[in-house]
Write a protein that holds these residues in place. Structure first.
Motif, short mmCIF file in Angstrom:
data_model
loop_
_atom_site.label_atom_id
_atom_site.label_comp_id
_atom_site.label_asym_id
_atom_site.label_seq_id
_atom_site.Cartn_x
_atom_site.Cartn_y
_atom_site.Cartn_z
N VAL A 140 7.70 -22.14 35.61
CA VAL A 140 6.44 -21.77 34.95
C VAL A 140 6.30 -22.57 33.66
CG1 VAL A 140 5.24 -19.90 33.74
CG2 VAL A 140 6.31 -19.46 35.95
N GLU A 141 5.09 -22.97 33.35
CA GLU A 141 4.81 -23.67 32.09
C GLU A 141 4.00 -22.76 31.17
OE1 GLU A 141 2.14 -27.42 30.39
OE2 GLU A 141 2.41 -27.16 32.56
N ILE A 142 4.29 -22.80 29.88
CA ILE A 142 3.48 -22.09 28.91
C ILE A 142 2.93 -23.10 27.90
CG2 ILE A 142 4.72 -19.90 29.15
CD1 ILE A 142 6.11 -20.50 26.47
N GLY A 143 1.80 -22.75 27.29
CA GLY A 143 1.20 -23.60 26.28
C GLY A 143 0.37 -22.76 25.34
N TRP A 144 -0.05 -23.34 24.23
CA TRP A 144 -0.77 -22.56 23.22
C TRP A 144 -1.69 -23.45 22.41
CZ3 TRP A 144 4.61 -22.55 23.68
CH2 TRP A 144 5.27 -23.56 22.97
N VAL A 145 -2.72 -22.82 21.86
CA VAL A 145 -3.61 -23.46 20.90
C VAL A 145 -4.06 -22.36 19.93
CG1 VAL A 145 -5.60 -23.17 22.45
CG2 VAL A 145 -5.72 -24.77 20.54
N LEU A 146 -4.05 -22.68 18.64
CA LEU A 146 -4.37 -21.70 17.60
C LEU A 146 -5.30 -22.34 16.58
CD1 LEU A 146 -3.70 -18.85 16.37
CD2 LEU A 146 -1.87 -19.99 15.09
N ALA A 178 7.67 -26.12 28.38
CA ALA A 178 6.50 -26.45 27.58
C ALA A 178 6.42 -27.96 27.48
CB ALA A 178 6.59 -25.83 26.19
N LEU A 179 5.24 -28.50 27.69
CA LEU A 179 5.01 -29.94 27.60
C LEU A 179 4.08 -30.19 26.42
CD1 LEU A 179 4.31 -30.67 31.38
CD2 LEU A 179 6.50 -30.73 30.19
N LEU A 180 4.48 -31.06 25.50
CA LEU A 180 3.67 -31.28 24.32
C LEU A 180 3.79 -32.71 23.83
CD1 LEU A 180 5.79 -30.35 21.38
CD2 LEU A 180 6.11 -28.90 23.38
N ALA A 181 2.79 -33.13 23.10
CA ALA A 181 2.83 -34.46 22.51
C ALA A 181 4.03 -34.55 21.58
CB ALA A 181 1.55 -34.72 21.72
N SER A 182 4.81 -35.63 21.71
CA SER A 182 6.03 -35.76 20.91
C SER A 182 5.76 -35.69 19.42
CB SER A 182 6.74 -37.08 21.26
OG SER A 182 7.28 -37.03 22.54
N ARG A 183 4.59 -36.14 19.00
CA ARG A 183 4.27 -36.14 17.57
C ARG A 183 3.81 -34.78 17.06
NH1 ARG A 183 -1.39 -39.66 17.60
NH2 ARG A 183 -2.49 -38.36 19.11
N ASP A 214 3.68 -40.26 24.08
CA ASP A 214 4.89 -39.69 24.67
C ASP A 214 4.74 -38.17 24.80
OD1 ASP A 214 5.82 -42.26 24.44
OD2 ASP A 214 7.25 -41.84 22.83
N THR A 215 5.35 -37.63 25.84
CA THR A 215 5.33 -36.18 26.06
C THR A 215 6.75 -35.63 25.99
OG1 THR A 215 3.37 -36.31 27.49
CG2 THR A 215 4.75 -34.34 27.69
N ALA A 216 6.94 -34.64 25.15
CA ALA A 216 8.24 -33.97 25.02
C ALA A 216 8.31 -32.80 25.99
CB ALA A 216 8.46 -33.49 23.60
N VAL A 217 9.47 -32.61 26.59
CA VAL A 217 9.69 -31.52 27.55
C VAL A 217 10.70 -30.55 26.95
CG1 VAL A 217 10.40 -30.89 29.88
CG2 VAL A 217 9.30 -33.10 29.46
N TYR A 218 10.28 -29.29 26.81
CA TYR A 218 11.18 -28.22 26.34
C TYR A 218 11.34 -27.21 27.46
CZ TYR A 218 11.04 -29.85 21.51
OH TYR A 218 11.19 -30.60 20.37
N GLY A 219 12.51 -26.58 27.54
CA GLY A 219 12.73 -25.61 28.60
C GLY A 219 13.73 -24.55 28.22
N ILE A 220 13.67 -23.43 28.95
CA ILE A 220 14.63 -22.34 28.77
C ILE A 220 14.76 -21.61 30.11
CG2 ILE A 220 12.82 -20.74 27.98
CD1 ILE A 220 14.94 -19.45 26.15
N LEU A 221 15.98 -21.19 30.43
CA LEU A 221 16.25 -20.46 31.66
C LEU A 221 16.20 -18.96 31.40
CD1 LEU A 221 19.33 -22.50 32.95
CD2 LEU A 221 16.93 -22.79 33.60
#
Length: 238
Positions: A140-146, A178-183, A214-221
Motif C-alpha cells: 500500500v502507498e500513502i501520501g499527503w498534502v497540507l 511513500a514516494l516523494l520528490a527527493s528535494r 528524482d523520486t525517493a522511496v520510503y517504506g515500513i513493514l
C-alpha cells in the motif's frame, strides 16, 4: 569491499517474514461507513473526501509551493472542483491503483465556504491518500498534502500516523511505502518520524515543470510498525 549480512541475520529476517504470514490484503474495502464513523486524531477528523470540500481543497490545490512537490497541473477553480469530485468518488479499494482520499478536517477551524443552510463547517486543510500498489503482495502507498498555512504544527504527522495505522490494521497491508520528490525535505523528515526507512532513489524518474526529478522511496513493514507502536504504548504507560 562491502560487508554482507551473516547467516544469523538472514535467518532472523526469514523467520520474521514467515511470522507475518502470506499476503492477505483486506480487499475489497468499502469506505462508505467512514463517512459516519471517521478516523479521529487529537485535533482532526479524517473522513472520505466530499464534493462539497472543493472550495477548501482549492485553497491549497492552487498554490505554487504545493504544486512544486505534487504532480498536479495548474487548475482554475472549476477544474479544481471537477478534480475534487473525481477523487471524492473513490470509495472502494479492490485492485491495484485503487485509492481512497481522506480529508483532513481541522476541528474548530471555519471552512472558507458556506453550506446550503448558510453554515460554515470545519475546514479541510489537506488530504491523505491510501492507494493499493499491489493487492497480490499486500503493498500500500500513502501520501499527503497540507495547506502551507497549517504546516509546522504537527498536523501532517498526526494525520499520516493515523492513516498508516489504518493501512496496517484495516487493510492488513504487509508493507506501506511513500514516494516523494527527493528535494521535498519536509516530507522526507515526516517519513522518518513515522518510522519509515529510505529504501532508495529512482533517479530522474519523472519530468515536472521543465526538469527531471528524482523520486525517493520510503517504506515500513507491518511488524516494524507494530513493534514501534507497542514501544510507544509502553512508554506512555510507564
Amino acid at each position: 569491499m562491502y560487508e554482507t549480512a551473516g547467516p544469523a541475520v538472514d535467518d532472523e529476517r526469514t523467520n520474521l517474514a514467515a511470522a507475518d504470514g502470506p499476503p492477505a490484503l483486506a480487499v475489497p474495502y468499502d469506505a462508505t461507513h467512514l463517512g459516519a464513523k471517521p478516523l479521529r486524531t487529537e485535533r482532526m477528523v479524517l473522513r472520505p473526501l466530499l464534493p462539497t470540500d472543493a472550495d477548501d481543497v482549492y485553497e491549497y490545490q492552487r498554490l505554487p509551493e504545493v504544486l512544486r512537490f505534487i504532480p498536479w497541473p495548474e487548475r482554475d477553480r472549476e477544474e479544481g472542483r471537477q478534480h475534487t469530485e473525481k477523487r471524492a468518488a473513490w470509495r472502494t479499494i479492490a485492485d491495484d491503483d485503487d485509492a481512497l482520499i481522506f480529508a483532513m478536517v481541522l476541528v474548530g477551524e471555519p471552512s472558507v465556504s458556506f453550506s446550503r443552510e448558510g453554515v460554515r463547517g470545519d475546514r479541510v486543510i489537506g488530504d491523505l491518500m491510501v492507494r493499493v500498489s499491489s493487492a497480490e503482495h499486500a503493498q500500500v502507498e500513502i501520501g499527503w498534502v497540507l495547506h502551507p498555512a497549517f504546516q509546522g504544527r504537527g498536523l501532517a504527522f498526526e494525520g499520516a500516523r493515523e492513516v498508516l495505522r489504518f493501512a496496517f490494521e484495516s487493510l492488513n497491508a504487509h508493507r506501506v511505502q511513500a514516494l516523494l520528490a527527493s528535494r521535498n525535505l519536509a516530507s522526507a523528515a515526516l517519513c522518518e518520524r513515522l518510522g519509515m526507512r529510505r529504501e532508495g532513489t529512482m533517479v530522474e524518474e519523472e519530468y515536472h515543470y521543465g526538469e527531471w526529478e528524482d523520486t525517493a522511496v520510503y517504506g515500513i513493514l507491518r511488524r516494524e510498525w507494530a513493534a514501534a507502536a507497542d514501544s510507544a504504548t509502553a512508554a506512555r504507560l510507564s
